[in-house]
Design a protein around this motif. Structure first.
Motif, PDB file in Angstrom:
ATOM      1  N   ASN A  24      10.477  11.352   9.212  1.00  8.63           N
ATOM      2  CA  ASN A  24      10.913  12.589   9.902  1.00  8.63           C
ATOM      3  C   ASN A  24       9.774  13.233  10.683  1.00  8.63           C
ATOM      4  OD1 ASN A  24       9.366  13.373   7.748  1.00  8.63           O
ATOM      5  ND2 ASN A  24      10.719  15.036   7.104  1.00  8.63           N
ATOM      6  N   ASN A  25       8.771  12.462  11.015  1.00 10.86           N
ATOM      7  CA  ASN A  25       7.709  12.922  11.929  1.00 10.86           C
ATOM      8  C   ASN A  25       7.039  14.231  11.534  1.00 10.86           C
ATOM      9  OD1 ASN A  25       7.862  10.684  13.483  1.00 10.86           O
ATOM     10  ND2 ASN A  25       9.385  11.542  14.892  1.00 10.86           N
ATOM     11  N   ASP A  26       6.800  14.390  10.201  1.00  7.18           N
ATOM     12  CA  ASP A  26       5.973  15.530   9.785  1.00  7.18           C
ATOM     13  C   ASP A  26       4.578  15.034   9.392  1.00  7.18           C
ATOM     14  OD1 ASP A  26       7.202  15.925   6.334  1.00  7.18           O
ATOM     15  OD2 ASP A  26       6.395  14.206   7.428  1.00  7.18           O
ATOM     16  N   GLY A  27       4.299  13.768   9.612  1.00  4.52           N
ATOM     17  CA  GLY A  27       2.956  13.239   9.348  1.00  4.52           C
ATOM     18  C   GLY A  27       2.729  12.843   7.904  1.00  4.52           C
ATOM     19  N   ILE A  28       3.789  12.990   7.082  1.00  3.70           N
ATOM     20  CA  ILE A  28       3.671  12.640   5.664  1.00  3.70           C
ATOM     21  C   ILE A  28       4.705  11.560   5.337  1.00  3.70           C
ATOM     22  CG2 ILE A  28       3.816  13.517   3.284  1.00  3.70           C
ATOM     23  CD1 ILE A  28       3.323  16.342   4.497  1.00  3.70           C
ATOM     24  N   GLY A  29       4.290  10.503   4.693  1.00  4.78           N
ATOM     25  CA  GLY A  29       5.230   9.456   4.279  1.00  4.78           C
ATOM     26  C   GLY A  29       6.307  10.054   3.382  1.00  4.78           C
ATOM     27  N   ASP A  30       7.461   9.382   3.287  1.00  5.25           N
ATOM     28  CA  ASP A  30       8.545   9.937   2.474  1.00  5.25           C
ATOM     29  C   ASP A  30       9.475   8.837   1.954  1.00  5.25           C
ATOM     30  OD1 ASP A  30       9.238  11.065   5.672  1.00  5.25           O
ATOM     31  OD2 ASP A  30      10.325   9.391   4.771  1.00  5.25           O
ATOM     32  N   ILE A  31      10.394   9.250   1.081  1.00  5.19           N
ATOM     33  CA  ILE A  31      11.277   8.293   0.403  1.00  5.19           C
ATOM     34  C   ILE A  31      12.260   7.649   1.393  1.00  5.19           C
ATOM     35  CG2 ILE A  31      13.033   8.063  -1.418  1.00  5.19           C
ATOM     36  CD1 ILE A  31      11.397  10.546  -2.707  1.00  5.19           C
ATOM     37  N   ALA A 395     -15.298  14.203   6.532  1.00  3.01           N
ATOM     38  CA  ALA A 395     -14.086  15.048   6.508  1.00  3.01           C
ATOM     39  C   ALA A 395     -12.818  14.198   6.453  1.00  3.01           C
ATOM     40  CB  ALA A 395     -14.054  15.931   7.744  1.00  3.01           C
ATOM     41  N   GLU A 396     -12.924  12.930   6.819  1.00  2.00           N
ATOM     42  CA  GLU A 396     -11.744  12.045   6.771  1.00  2.00           C
ATOM     43  C   GLU A 396     -11.441  11.594   5.342  1.00  2.00           C
ATOM     44  OE1 GLU A 396     -11.428  11.928  11.094  1.00  2.00           O
ATOM     45  OE2 GLU A 396     -10.081  11.804   9.362  1.00  2.00           O
ATOM     46  N   ARG A 436      -5.751   4.790   1.050  1.00  2.00           N
ATOM     47  CA  ARG A 436      -4.743   5.824   1.286  1.00  2.00           C
ATOM     48  C   ARG A 436      -4.528   6.129   2.762  1.00  2.00           C
ATOM     49  NH1 ARG A 436      -6.369   9.716  -3.886  1.00  2.00           N
ATOM     50  NH2 ARG A 436      -6.282   8.036  -5.440  1.00  2.00           N
ATOM     51  N   THR A 437      -5.242   5.405   3.652  1.00  2.00           N
ATOM     52  CA  THR A 437      -4.942   5.575   5.086  1.00  2.00           C
ATOM     53  C   THR A 437      -3.556   4.982   5.336  1.00  2.00           C
ATOM     54  OG1 THR A 437      -5.928   3.447   5.688  1.00  2.00           O
ATOM     55  CG2 THR A 437      -7.381   5.376   5.700  1.00  2.00           C
ATOM     56  N   PRO A 438      -2.838   5.526   6.312  1.00  2.00           N
ATOM     57  CA  PRO A 438      -1.444   5.117   6.526  1.00  2.00           C
ATOM     58  C   PRO A 438      -1.254   3.618   6.730  1.00  2.00           C
ATOM     59  CG  PRO A 438      -1.901   7.122   7.724  1.00  2.00           C
ATOM     60  CD  PRO A 438      -3.222   6.661   7.161  1.00  2.00           C
ATOM     61  N   TRP A 458      -1.178  13.045   7.971  1.00  2.00           N
ATOM     62  CA  TRP A 458      -1.959  13.802   6.958  1.00  2.00           C
ATOM     63  C   TRP A 458      -3.329  13.165   6.755  1.00  2.00           C
ATOM     64  CZ3 TRP A 458      -3.898  12.297   2.113  1.00  2.00           C
ATOM     65  CH2 TRP A 458      -3.549  11.005   1.719  1.00  2.00           C
ATOM     66  N   MET A 459      -3.402  11.873   7.037  1.00  2.00           N
ATOM     67  CA  MET A 459      -4.689  11.182   6.950  1.00  2.00           C
ATOM     68  C   MET A 459      -4.784  10.283   8.185  1.00  2.00           C
ATOM     69  SD  MET A 459      -6.208   9.239   3.621  1.00  2.00           S
ATOM     70  CE  MET A 459      -7.954   8.817   3.571  1.00  2.00           C
ATOM     71  N   ARG A 460      -5.954  10.175   8.764  1.00  2.00           N
ATOM     72  CA  ARG A 460      -6.145   9.433  10.030  1.00  2.00           C
ATOM     73  C   ARG A 460      -5.808   7.954   9.844  1.00  2.00           C
ATOM     74  NH1 ARG A 460     -11.976   9.424  13.083  1.00  2.00           N
ATOM     75  NH2 ARG A 460     -11.450   8.041  14.834  1.00  2.00           N
ATOM     76  N   VAL A 461      -5.158   7.383  10.840  1.00  2.00           N
ATOM     77  CA  VAL A 461      -4.807   5.961  10.801  1.00  2.00           C
ATOM     78  C   VAL A 461      -6.047   5.121  11.128  1.00  2.00           C
ATOM     79  CG1 VAL A 461      -3.412   4.159  11.918  1.00  2.00           C
ATOM     80  CG2 VAL A 461      -2.411   6.407  11.442  1.00  2.00           C
ATOM     81  N   ASN A 462      -6.271   4.073  10.341  1.00  2.00           N
ATOM     82  CA  ASN A 462      -7.422   3.198  10.535  1.00  2.00           C
ATOM     83  C   ASN A 462      -7.281   2.471  11.883  1.00  2.00           C
ATOM     84  OD1 ASN A 462      -9.374   1.117  10.360  1.00  2.00           O
ATOM     85  ND2 ASN A 462      -9.293   1.200   8.125  1.00  2.00           N
ATOM     86  N   THR A 463      -8.337   2.497  12.679  1.00  2.00           N
ATOM     87  CA  THR A 463      -8.281   1.887  14.021  1.00  2.00           C
ATOM     88  C   THR A 463      -8.113   0.368  13.940  1.00  2.00           C
ATOM     89  OG1 THR A 463     -10.691   2.050  13.873  1.00  2.00           O
ATOM     90  CG2 THR A 463      -9.568   3.643  15.284  1.00  2.00           C
ATOM     91  N   SER A 464      -8.284  -0.195  12.760  1.00  2.00           N
ATOM     92  CA  SER A 464      -8.129  -1.655  12.647  1.00  2.00           C
ATOM     93  C   SER A 464      -6.700  -2.082  12.972  1.00  2.00           C
ATOM     94  CB  SER A 464      -8.498  -2.125  11.226  1.00  2.00           C
ATOM     95  OG  SER A 464      -7.599  -1.561  10.281  1.00  2.00           O
ATOM     96  N   ALA A 465      -5.754  -1.118  12.972  1.00  2.00           N
ATOM     97  CA  ALA A 465      -4.370  -1.465  13.350  1.00  2.00           C
ATOM     98  C   ALA A 465      -4.325  -2.008  14.774  1.00  2.00           C
ATOM     99  CB  ALA A 465      -3.475  -0.235  13.227  1.00  2.00           C
ATOM    100  N   GLN A 466      -5.232  -1.499  15.611  1.00  2.00           N
ATOM    101  CA  GLN A 466      -5.260  -1.939  17.023  1.00  2.00           C
ATOM    102  C   GLN A 466      -5.925  -3.315  17.183  1.00  2.00           C
ATOM    103  OE1 GLN A 466      -3.531   0.005  18.868  1.00  2.00           O
ATOM    104  NE2 GLN A 466      -3.415   1.593  17.293  1.00  2.00           N
ATOM    105  N   ASP A 467      -6.601  -3.760  16.079  1.00  2.00           N
ATOM    106  CA  ASP A 467      -7.319  -5.053  16.168  1.00  2.00           C
ATOM    107  C   ASP A 467      -6.520  -6.159  15.496  1.00  2.00           C
ATOM    108  OD1 ASP A 467      -9.323  -3.485  17.220  1.00  2.00           O
ATOM    109  OD2 ASP A 467     -10.388  -3.278  15.309  1.00  2.00           O
TER     110      ASP A 467
END
Ligand code: TEU
Ligand code: CA
Length: 568
Positions: A24-31, A395-396, A436-438, A458-467
């Motif tokens: 639901n695009n609130d930045g938090i994973g859900d059921i 801070a991440e 715990r990164t998405p 809620w937590m920054r996505v690891n840039t490795s997704a782009q690699d």
């Protein structure tokens, strides 16, 4: 083939709801986000999902601080969503187990609020309250010198009732007094039976060996004179009433044919572990021991060490110990190397450089999918996810354990850059945040398909997704870590007598680069030789008596290569 319980051959996939998929695009994973991905999970070839705490919680420790066992943390969804998840999982012939966190509640739980309200409240004794100790100058102090897992004392002073309460973890996680039978009965009903009645197939049981403490709370020996707080885990784990409590819990679980896997730290005594997990003991089906995941970590804080501070011998010893639980016993064990408390295994035990990360991810898959016991895979491990980039700011790191450790290091050495850098390097290598990164679903969006493109997760996505480390790219690539896991789980299933139920024997034990072991089926008829090159160099396959390997098979011409030889 003796009828075996369903949970021995099952493979379990662990889901961290905050970071799996946001519907639901609130930045938090859900059921609902998990439900949308059940077909993907089924495509892995796993039989069980383990959902980390999704209960009502202030989220101080990411849901391991529960304020209502029978309610769902609103950003994750509703109890109805959970009922749909259970139904949809069952309709795919998979099972679902939940996290059972009953050593402590949140300090926001109604029970604790009552207990804290006054000394003569009926629930006062549901938690562990003790008077202060005063020194010769009349200075007030806590009842003993135990260190909390998250740093500092395990005792928190309560101004209102002028006593301390115990919390082995953070101050917002007060320990329940398991000596109080009324409290135990309330826990069993609220945290266990209410969900078993909804069709849940079992539990991963948090800190399962900490419920029974020595109620005189003796001081721990001083290992670190630089701090007043000492690691007491060998004192408060495996206390005198553990067997009684586990018998009570098993009586409930067995009524539902439910699975139990207990998290069992600080238990070096093999005989004690076997008394928990032997079939005739009827306590726990299996446990997570920490031998393998503790390799390369320090004590009492996991992160207080330089990276890669271990040898291959440490890895071989840890795995041998957990496999040996099966030798000559009716016990069961587990095979795992990742979870929500551990940094990524490719970064810790493989090589996460672009050159070697895929091969080492596949080698680690072959290694752990060839070990006996129930196999657990943590979300993202199947696509070879790696740690956060080293240059990310502190801070991440959102985890209370990371933040407390870093703040404590700085507080004890103000202005000391070397200490600050050492603490950060420890977290960069070992912090729980890396798990715990998405979840990384695709490269085609800045948030890797975890949440909407314009949303701040809620937590920054690891840039490795782009690699290339993402489900979409790997699903389309036959040589990916994802497709290797799918194949390896098939190999494990097709050779279960050897790989799931067989005995483990190290070979070529002193090799410092190559980890080789033999698995043998219980009837002695079938064997497998595993040869894993955990190094950046070429290496040779060791001699293996009774088997002539063709010359071409003898050279592990790839660093980080794994091989399995099935010998019928
Ligand atoms: O962990 C308990 C535990 O002993 C280890 O996880 C370790 O002490 C901790 O990771 C500190 O680094 C369980 C859960 O797995 C963990 O996520 C919770 O924080 C903890 O219990 C409290 O519920
Ligand atoms: Ca959401």
């Amino acid at each position: 083939n003796i009828t075996r319980p369903w949970w021995k051959d099952a493979v379990v996939y662990q889901i961290y709801p905050a970071s799996f998929h946001d519907s639901n695009n609130d930045g938090i994973g859900d059921i609902p986000g998990i439900i949308q991905k059940l077909d993907y999970i089924q495509s892995l070839g796993v039989e069980v999902i383990w959902v980390c705490p999704m209960y009502a919680s202030p989220q101080i420790d990411m849901g391991y601080d529960i304020s209502d066992y029978e309610a769902v943390h609103p950003p994750y969804g509703t109890v109805q969503d959970m009922e749909v998840l259970i139904k949809e999982t069952h309709s795919r012939n998979m099972k679902v187990i939940l996290d059972l966190v009953i050593n402590h509640t949140s300090d926001q739980h109604a029970w604790f609020k009552e207990s804290q309200s006054s000394k003569d409240n009926p629930k006062r004794d549901w938690y562990i309250w003790r008077p202060a100790k005063y020194d010769s100058e009349g200075k007030r102090g806590p009842p003993n010198n135990w260190r909390s897992f998250f740093g500092g004392s395990v005792w928190q002073w309560d101004e209102q009732t002028q006593e301390y309460y115990l919390h082995l973890f953070c101050t917002e996680q007060p320990d329940i007094n398991w000596e109080n039978e009324e409290a135990r009965k309330a826990i069993y009903q609220s945290a266990m039976t209410s969900w078993l009645e909804k069709g849940v197939d079992g539990f991963r049981i948090d800190t399962v060996n900490m419920y029974s403490k020595p109620m005189d709370f003796p001081d721990a020996p001083v290992q670190d004179p630089s701090t007043p707080w000492q690691d007491a885990s060998l004192i408060f784990c495996n206390g005198p009433n553990m067997d009684k409590y586990l018998d009570e819990m098993n009586a409930i679980l067995s009524r539902y044919n439910a699975m139990s896997v207990g998290e069992c730290p600080a238990t070096p005594d093999r005989a004690r572990v076997i008394r928990y997990v032997s079939a005739e003991a009827k306590k726990l089906n299996m446990v997570f021991q920490f031998d393998s995941v503790d390799v390369g970590q320090s004590k009492p804080s996991k992160y207080d060490t330089k990276p890669f501070n271990y040898t291959l011998a440490d890895v071989k010893g840890a795995i041998s110990r957990t496999q040996s639980l099966l030798d000559g016993t009716d016990a069961w064990t587990t095979s795992f190397i990742e979870n929500h408390d551990q940094a990524r295994s490719v970064s810790r035990f493989g090589n996460d450089s672009p050159t070697f990360r895929t091969r080492s991810g596949k080698m680690l898959s072959m290694l752990f999918a060839s070990l006996s016991g129930t196999l657990f895979i943590y979300q993202g491990q199947e696509i070879g996810m790696i740690n956060m980039p080293k240059d990310w700011d502190i801070a991440e790191y959102k985890d209370i354990d990371s933040q407390n450790f870093y703040a404590d290091a700085l507080a004890r050495n103000p202005g000391n850059k070397a200490v600050k850098d050492f603490a950060k390097a420890g977290l960069q290598h070992l912090s729980r945040d890396h798990a715990r990164t998405p979840m990384q679903w695709t490269a085609a969006s800045p948030n890797a398909g975890f949440t909407g493109d314009k949303v701040k997760p809620w937590m920054r996505v690891n840039t490795s997704a782009q690699d290339g480390i993402n489900v979409k790219d790997e699903d389309a690539d036959a040589t990916s870590v994802l497709n290797f896991w799918r194949s390896m789980l098939k190999v494990r299933k097709n050779h279960a007598e050897v790989l799931v139920h067989g005995t483990f024997q190290l070979v070529d034990e002193n090799n410092e680069k190559v980890f080789s072991f033999v698995k043998t089926s219980l009837d002695g008829k079938d064997k497998a030789l595993l040869v894993c090159n955990l190094s950046d160099e070429e290496n040779r396959v060791p001699e293996f008596e009774g088997v002539e390997l063709a010359e071409a098979m003898l050279l592990l011409d790839n660093p980080w290569e794994g091989r399995i030889y099935l010998i019928d």
